[in-house]
Scaffold this motif. Structure first.
Motif, PDB file in Angstrom:
ATOM      1  N   UNK A  41      20.413   3.845  13.503  1.00 39.83           N
ATOM      2  CA  UNK A  41      21.544   3.016  13.106  1.00 39.83           C
ATOM      3  C   UNK A  41      22.531   3.221  11.549  1.00 39.83           C
ATOM      4  N   UNK A  42      24.206   3.244  11.274  1.00 42.29           N
ATOM      5  CA  UNK A  42      24.346   3.344  10.269  1.00 42.29           C
ATOM      6  C   UNK A  42      24.546   4.262   9.388  1.00 42.29           C
ATOM      7  N   UNK A  43      24.949   5.486   9.317  1.00 38.54           N
ATOM      8  CA  UNK A  43      25.469   6.308   8.819  1.00 38.54           C
ATOM      9  C   UNK A  43      24.836   6.846   7.799  1.00 38.54           C
ATOM     10  N   UNK A  44      24.931   5.544   6.635  1.00 36.63           N
ATOM     11  CA  UNK A  44      25.009   5.069   5.510  1.00 36.63           C
ATOM     12  C   UNK A  44      23.251   5.551   5.217  1.00 36.63           C
ATOM     13  N   UNK A  45      22.403   4.625   5.696  1.00 31.09           N
ATOM     14  CA  UNK A  45      21.890   4.714   6.245  1.00 31.09           C
ATOM     15  C   UNK A  45      20.727   5.979   6.507  1.00 31.09           C
ATOM     16  N   UNK A  46      21.272   6.701   7.830  1.00 30.86           N
ATOM     17  CA  UNK A  46      20.760   7.782   8.179  1.00 30.86           C
ATOM     18  C   UNK A  46      20.746   8.960   6.738  1.00 30.86           C
ATOM     19  N   UNK A  47      21.866   8.817   6.222  1.00 26.22           N
ATOM     20  CA  UNK A  47      21.997   9.689   4.937  1.00 26.22           C
ATOM     21  C   UNK A  47      20.596   9.251   4.055  1.00 26.22           C
ATOM     22  N   UNK A  48      20.884   8.089   4.261  1.00 26.10           N
ATOM     23  CA  UNK A  48      19.655   7.674   2.506  1.00 26.10           C
ATOM     24  C   UNK A  48      17.596   8.719   3.195  1.00 26.10           C
ATOM     25  N   UNK A  49      17.622   8.598   4.721  1.00 25.83           N
ATOM     26  CA  UNK A  49      16.383   8.800   5.076  1.00 25.83           C
ATOM     27  C   UNK A  49      16.662   9.768   5.170  1.00 25.83           C
ATOM     28  N   UNK A  50      18.267  11.110   5.698  1.00 25.39           N
ATOM     29  CA  UNK A  50      17.967  12.577   4.972  1.00 25.39           C
ATOM     30  C   UNK A  50      17.419  12.555   3.508  1.00 25.39           C
ATOM     31  N   UNK A  51      17.640  11.967   2.740  1.00 25.28           N
ATOM     32  CA  UNK A  51      17.455  12.399   1.668  1.00 25.28           C
ATOM     33  C   UNK A  51      16.002  12.688   1.238  1.00 25.28           C
ATOM     34  N   UNK A  52      15.516  11.096   1.747  1.00 30.00           N
ATOM     35  CA  UNK A  52      14.142  10.825   1.231  1.00 30.00           C
ATOM     36  C   UNK A  52      13.392  11.838   1.785  1.00 30.00           C
ATOM     37  N   UNK A  53      13.573  12.272   3.264  1.00 29.06           N
ATOM     38  CA  UNK A  53      12.753  13.017   3.813  1.00 29.06           C
ATOM     39  C   UNK A  53      12.373  14.826   2.780  1.00 29.06           C
TER      40      UNK A  53
END
Length: 271
Positions: A41-53
């Protein structure tokens, strides 16, 4: 010739000894982290998750703790602090009654929690009163800034292990910022660690979704539970191309808070 053969034999013996030498056992992780995410949900949140991983495993390796990420929120149903000492919510929160009850048991049993940005979002806090009003203290979402920008944050509790390496003020990474119905300053169980410094105003780029004055906590902890909440975790995006225009981990100073906060939650010596 004899000397050459002798040297060759000694070299071979040395190499053989090194090859047969026992490999030192890798130190067991000081603590283990289990990060929950949704990633849909929400490209901005998905981007954060990818960075976090990518970012958290590197930090885990540098500071000797284990890091596991999962989309299976049902692991919360029976999670024990002996299994994972710290739980992260990256871009969501538990949705089922079993997940919520399991997480509450985990925290009451001495587990630790680090939540980011949308992990606190709700318009109906009574649906999970313990989490939104007791643990986080926020109540319902009230407003947000737009578009995502940096903010100057003022540190309010330097003696806390998560803030000892922070300056009096620092520039955050880019994020969308949330405000809440509850005033955390009036909650005796909440200890605010950093808030928006007034030099940041106006905060936001949309005049209709900007903050021009007021008090806005960004980082805080609880006196009753071992927890931290950080209001950042929303990257600036080009939504047409789905490309991130910022990084949540771009602020080295802000990263100190995340690292030292994790170490404190896990019971390890801070950096």
């Amino acid at each position: 010739m004899k000397k050459f053969v002798l040297r060759l034999a000694l070299l071979f013996a040395s190499c053989l000894a090194l090859a047969m030498a026992p490999v030192p056992a890798q130190a067991a992780p000081a603590f283990k982290v289990l990060a929950f995410y949704n990633g849909t949900y929400d490209a901005a949140h998905i981007s954060f998750v990818k960075e976090a991983q990518e970012w958290f495993p590197k930090i885990a390796s540098q500071h000797n703790f284990g890091y596991t990420a999962t989309k299976d929120w049902n692991q919360l149903n029976s999670l024990q602090p002996s299994q994972y000492q710290v739980v992260l919510f990256l871009d969501d929160l538990p949705q089922t009654s079993a997940q919520r009850a399991g997480f509450e048991r985990y925290m009451r049993a001495g587990g630790a929690f680090f939540g980011f940005h949308v992990a606190a979002f709700t318009t109906n806090p009574s649906a999970w009163d313990w989490y939104h009003n007791k643990l986080l203290g926020t109540g319902a979402f009230k407003s947000n800034t737009w578009g995502p920008t940096t903010s100057t944050l003022r540190v309010e509790n330097r003696p806390h292990p998560s803030t000892t390496r922070l300056p009096a003020t620092f520039t955050s990474s880019v994020s969308e910022w949330y405000a809440w119905n509850n005033d955390l300053r009036k909650n005796p169980d909440i200890r605010i660690l950093a808030s928006v410094d007034p030099v940041s105003f106006p905060l936001g780029t949309d005049p209709n979704q900007s903050w021009y004055s007021g008090y806005y906590p960004i980082l805080w902890t609880s006196n009753k539970y071992k927890m931290l909440y950080a209001n950042f975790g929303h990257n600036k995006m080009n939504y047409e191309t789905n490309q991130p225009l910022s990084s949540t981990f771009a602020s080295e100073v802000q990263n100190r808070f995340v690292i030292d906060g994790l170490l404190w939650l896990g019971g390890a010596k801070t950096a």
